[in-house]
Write an enzyme that holds these catalytic residues in place. Structure first.
Site, mmCIF file in Angstrom:
data_model
loop_
_atom_site.group_PDB
_atom_site.id
_atom_site.type_symbol
_atom_site.label_atom_id
_atom_site.label_comp_id
_atom_site.label_asym_id
_atom_site.label_seq_id
_atom_site.Cartn_x
_atom_site.Cartn_y
_atom_site.Cartn_z
ATOM 1 N N ASP A 103 38.164 46.627 33.947
ATOM 2 C CA ASP A 103 38.905 46.936 32.715
ATOM 3 C C ASP A 103 38.049 47.434 31.550
ATOM 4 O O ASP A 103 38.252 47.016 30.395
ATOM 5 C CB ASP A 103 39.700 45.702 32.266
ATOM 6 C CG ASP A 103 40.707 45.234 33.304
ATOM 7 O OD1 ASP A 103 40.805 45.861 34.374
ATOM 8 O OD2 ASP A 103 41.390 44.230 33.053
ATOM 9 N N LYS A 224 46.196 47.324 38.005
ATOM 10 C CA LYS A 224 46.779 45.984 38.045
ATOM 11 C C LYS A 224 47.713 45.803 36.844
ATOM 12 O O LYS A 224 47.675 46.586 35.896
ATOM 13 C CB LYS A 224 45.692 44.910 38.033
ATOM 14 C CG LYS A 224 44.811 44.873 36.796
ATOM 15 C CD LYS A 224 43.664 43.901 36.999
ATOM 16 C CE LYS A 224 42.759 43.773 35.786
ATOM 17 N NZ LYS A 224 43.387 43.063 34.647
ATOM 18 N N CYS A 269 39.897 38.551 32.366
ATOM 19 C CA CYS A 269 40.060 39.339 33.590
ATOM 20 C C CYS A 269 38.841 39.321 34.514
ATOM 21 O O CYS A 269 38.990 39.284 35.735
ATOM 22 C CB CYS A 269 40.439 40.773 33.227
ATOM 23 S SG CYS A 269 42.056 40.888 32.413
#
Length: 354
Positions: A103, A224, A269
């Protein structure tokens, strides 16, 4: 140069004669077994680097021996040693590695969910030169990037809190809820959710990987958080474990044994991805200086959780030696032994075919 290093220098082999020679080298009392002490000597030679040994502790040596010892007599026979060499040691000495870059997207760096606006005060951009340096210097077998890829009506967005009924146990009402609060949605299933600013909306500028991050040729991108009804911190599973991404299948396709995790954010995350990685059986390394987090308290809690689950926390300058197996971490050796024992149990539980 110890006995194991000689085999590494001459190209690792699982030839039975080679393995027998190694076994005899460590079977000092010539009783046809490696007892606990002899096995410790073997571990000291195996899990070492140019800086010296890992100073093997008895508890760790005993834990590894227990996983490799099929008949649980606290020693390894020649047969058990050969199986260990073939199914355990080859992964220790010749791992297949993947780097997961989690991310590193615009919204977490200079957008709606920029980390510098949160208590830890971290600048998400700082991970980019660290990750780029590793990508330029370290021969990972495969590289994968994950992205939050949320639909506009995603459950995690504070502005969407009134789109779904709250459960009676929610301590915050939809009228009072604001970003940063945790609410409980009625579902089904009943879902506890931290509310975040709207971020990484599909096809938006904020959802793009930052332009300064190096994208390796032949790498993969895994999206995701695409289900509007459940958040997805981990790049493997959504938070309710209702569905998973293609990540585990891609790693299995490349026969990956070792997963290295970095990116944004440490305590959310990246951390949850690492936890799910080791849950899937991958030897997992969390690259700490290639991550930035939301809160100091959250990062400390996540660090303890990672260590408690057998995940190795390393710095980026240590990764090359780990990837090339010049430094062989004992915790990763234990994880490989657990995987071997699990594989053995699964094979024994399969019904025989007549």
């Amino acid at each position: 140069m110890n006995y194991i290093e000689k085999f590494i220098k001459s190209s690792f082999s699982i030839d039975k004669n080679v393995v027998t020679d190694c076994f005899l080298h460590y079977d000092k009392n010539r009783d046809g077994f490696l007892d606990a002490h002899e096995f410790e000597v073997f571990l000291n030679d195996t899990f070492s680097d140019s800086g010296g040994t890992n100073n093997i502790q008895y508890e760790m040596a005993a834990a590894i021996l227990k996983q490799l010892d099929e008949d649980q007599d606290n020693k390894l026979s020649k047969s058990e040693f050969y199986k260990s060499w073939r199914y355990w040691l080859k992964y220790v000495l010749n791992p297949v590695t993947a780097l997961l870059v989690i991310d590193v997207q615009n919204d977490f760096i200079n957008g709606s969910l920029a980390l510098n606006g949160y208590p830890a005060g971290h600048d998400g951009y700082d991970v980019i030169p660290v990750i780029n340096k590793m990508l330029g210097e370290i021969p990972f077998d495969v590289v994968m990037y994950s992205k939050d890829w949320h639909p506009p009506n995603h459950i995690s967005f504070g502005e969407n809190v009134k789109l779904r009924p709250l459960h009676e146990t929610s301590k915050v009402s939809s009228d009072d809820a604001k970003v940063g609060d945790t609410v409980v949605f009625r579902g089904p299933p009943i879902t506890e959710q931290c509310l975040w600013p709207t971020h990484c909306v599909q096809n938006s500028k904020g959802a793009e990987i930052h332009c300064d991050l190096k994208i390796v040729e032949g790498s993969y991108v895994v999206n995701k958080g695409t289900n509007p009804e459940v958040d997805s911190y981990s790049a493997f599973w959504d938070n309710n474990k209702l569905s998973q991404t293609e990540l585990v299948n891609l790693l299995s396709k490349h026969h990956v044994t070792d997963v290295y995790v970095c990116g944004l954010a440490y305590d959310v995350c990246v951390g949850f991805t690492a936890l799910h990685s080791v849950e899937h059986g991958f030897r997992t390394v969390f690259i700490e200086d290639a991550c930035r987090g939301v809160t100091q308290e959250g990062m400390e809690k996540m660090s303890d959780n990672l260590k408690g689950n057998g995940i190795v926390i390393a710095q980026s300058n240590e990764v090359k030696n780990l990837v090339e197996a010049r430094h062989r971490n004992l915790q990763l050796g234990l994880q490989a032994a657990k995987n071997m024992a699990l594989g053995r149990e699964m094979a024994q539980s399969r019904p025989s075919v007549i």
